[in-house]
Structure formats: C-alpha cells, structure tokens
Write a protein that holds these residues in place. Sequence first.
Motif, PDB file in Angstrom:
ATOM      1  N   GLU A  15      43.478  40.549  33.632  1.00 59.05           N
ATOM      2  CA  GLU A  15      42.988  39.379  32.896  1.00 59.05           C
ATOM      3  C   GLU A  15      43.547  39.392  31.476  1.00 59.05           C
ATOM      4  O   GLU A  15      43.539  40.431  30.803  1.00 59.05           O
ATOM      5  N   PRO A  16      44.074  38.263  31.004  1.00 58.77           N
ATOM      6  CA  PRO A  16      44.717  38.238  29.684  1.00 58.77           C
ATOM      7  C   PRO A  16      43.730  38.481  28.555  1.00 58.77           C
ATOM      8  O   PRO A  16      42.567  38.069  28.627  1.00 58.77           O
ATOM      9  N   GLU A  61      48.884  31.468  33.970  1.00 65.67           N
ATOM     10  CA  GLU A  61      49.585  32.389  34.868  1.00 65.67           C
ATOM     11  C   GLU A  61      48.602  33.288  35.611  1.00 65.67           C
ATOM     12  O   GLU A  61      48.731  33.526  36.812  1.00 65.67           O
ATOM     13  N   PHE A  62      47.616  33.801  34.901  1.00 63.24           N
ATOM     14  CA  PHE A  62      46.653  34.727  35.492  1.00 63.24           C
ATOM     15  C   PHE A  62      45.912  34.094  36.669  1.00 63.24           C
ATOM     16  O   PHE A  62      45.805  34.685  37.757  1.00 63.24           O
ATOM     17  N   PRO A  92      45.682  33.400  45.784  1.00 63.10           N
ATOM     18  CA  PRO A  92      45.474  32.258  46.677  1.00 63.10           C
ATOM     19  C   PRO A  92      44.536  31.274  45.983  1.00 63.10           C
ATOM     20  O   PRO A  92      43.451  31.653  45.544  1.00 63.10           O
ATOM     21  N   GLN A  93      44.950  30.003  45.882  1.00 63.13           N
ATOM     22  CA  GLN A  93      44.236  29.062  45.034  1.00 63.13           C
ATOM     23  C   GLN A  93      44.103  27.695  45.684  1.00 63.13           C
ATOM     24  O   GLN A  93      44.766  27.376  46.662  1.00 63.13           O
ATOM     25  N   VAL A  94      43.218  26.912  45.110  1.00 63.44           N
ATOM     26  CA  VAL A  94      43.213  25.460  45.292  1.00 63.44           C
ATOM     27  C   VAL A  94      43.327  24.874  43.884  1.00 63.44           C
ATOM     28  O   VAL A  94      42.819  25.452  42.919  1.00 63.44           O
ATOM     29  N   GLY A 130      47.124  38.242  39.879  1.00 64.87           N
ATOM     30  CA  GLY A 130      45.892  37.843  39.216  1.00 64.87           C
ATOM     31  C   GLY A 130      44.641  38.406  39.858  1.00 64.87           C
ATOM     32  O   GLY A 130      43.567  38.375  39.258  1.00 64.87           O
ATOM     33  N   LEU A 131      44.769  38.947  41.079  1.00 61.53           N
ATOM     34  CA  LEU A 131      43.619  39.543  41.754  1.00 61.53           C
ATOM     35  C   LEU A 131      43.366  40.975  41.307  1.00 61.53           C
ATOM     36  O   LEU A 131      42.300  41.525  41.557  1.00 61.53           O
ATOM     37  N   HIS A 132      44.352  41.592  40.664  1.00 60.02           N
ATOM     38  CA  HIS A 132      44.252  43.005  40.337  1.00 60.02           C
ATOM     39  C   HIS A 132      43.383  43.225  39.108  1.00 60.02           C
ATOM     40  O   HIS A 132      43.525  42.540  38.084  1.00 60.02           O
TER      41      HIS A 132
END
Length: 230
Positions: free
Chosen positions: A88-89, A147-148, A153-155, A82-84
């Motif tokens: 983005e969908p 998913e995206f 790395p998330q909270v 998702g960082l790339h």
Amino acid sequence: MPPAPQSELILRRSRMLAIPVRTQELRDPIEHDVSPVSDPQVLSVALKFREVLDALGLDRSDPNLRGTEFRVARAYRELFAGLHAGNEPDLRTFPNTEGYREMVAVTAMPFYSVCAHHFLPFFGTAHVAYLPGARIVGLSKLARVVEFYARRPQVQERLTEQIIDLIEQRLAPAGAMVVLQARHMCMEMRGVGKPGLTTTTSAIRGAFEDGRLRVEFLAMFPTTRCAGGA
C-alpha cells in the motif's frame, strides 16, 4: 561433510512446502533455475496453470508453450502486486502552509487492471482531483494510489471508489473527485464483441458536489479519452 546434491536440496524444500511434485517439475525450463521453489505462491500458481493447459488439450512439449506456466505465474505476481501485504502506498502529506484553496488535479494517468469476472484486461486513464484542506500531497502519490488498487482482480466501479476512499482517509481534503475511463477486453474480445467502447465511472466527495467544481474538473480532459483507445 560434503554439501548435499542440488537435487536433494530441491526435494527437501518441496517436502517442507508440502507440494507433491517431482524434482524435474520444480525447474523452470526457460529460466534454467529453481527460483520457483523460493516463492511457494509462484510455484503453486504455475502448477495449477499447467493443469489449465492440459485441460485445454494443449501440447506442453510445443517449444512456444514450454515454461508458459512459470511465465504466467510470474506475470500474475506482477499484475496482482496490489494484493501483497506492505505494498500500500505511503500517502505522505504536507502542511498546506500557503493556504492553497483551489483544485489540484492530475489527469490522464494510464492504468492497467484485470477484470475480476473474466480475468481479461481492462485499461484506460484515471483523472484525480482534490480541493486541499489543512494538508496537501505529493502528486506522484496520487498515481501510486491508482496503480496500487489497479494491480488486482478488479471491477471498475470498485476501483473508482477505492481510490477516492483512500485519498479521503489519508488526506482529509475539502473535496475530491475521481473519474476512470477504460476499455474492457471482456466486451471487445468476447461476448458482445464491440471494440473501442469506453466505460466511464466517477466518484465525488465533499466540495465537488458543487456543480461548478465538477464542470471545471471535467473540462480538463476529453470525456472519451482512454489509454490505448481508438
């Protein structure tokens, strides 16, 4: 003129990337190829993770650890897709020609992410609903949005807000609501060490501030349901 030997080509590429490594370090001992060279980020992560293995005092000659740094680097590339840029969908929408005005909900969507605080997994289920306005969206796109934003790395709190913000921006619904239920390995494998705990977060926009709609949506799924839960 005969082609340059493979080892020379590898060295040339490593100089171009300004990565100070020896030729044999560019070869993935498990995959038996030089594919890491073609992806500078994978190679960089692999070399850094090799330092982590050394700092932990692990024997990298152990057959079970041989090539681990490359496997970890490739796993991170997938887990953090998702960082790339460009991933983005495409939230393609369609005119609401039928004038549908009731709730549209997709529930119990599994997701997997990595805690930004400890780099340990957290995973669970996402429940997304919206009240159509002038346009509707393909249902699979809602799963792609989850998913995206999970693939980085998330909270959990931020993940919840990012999902609903993108839906609002791209779809402009009359209202939207997102609920995430997840288990966090940073609470189960370490620290407080309490297995099976579920963390629930929610975000509400527009018409879902009406208590009736919230209750209707929440009744669609068990409030303690969590993918992989006990």
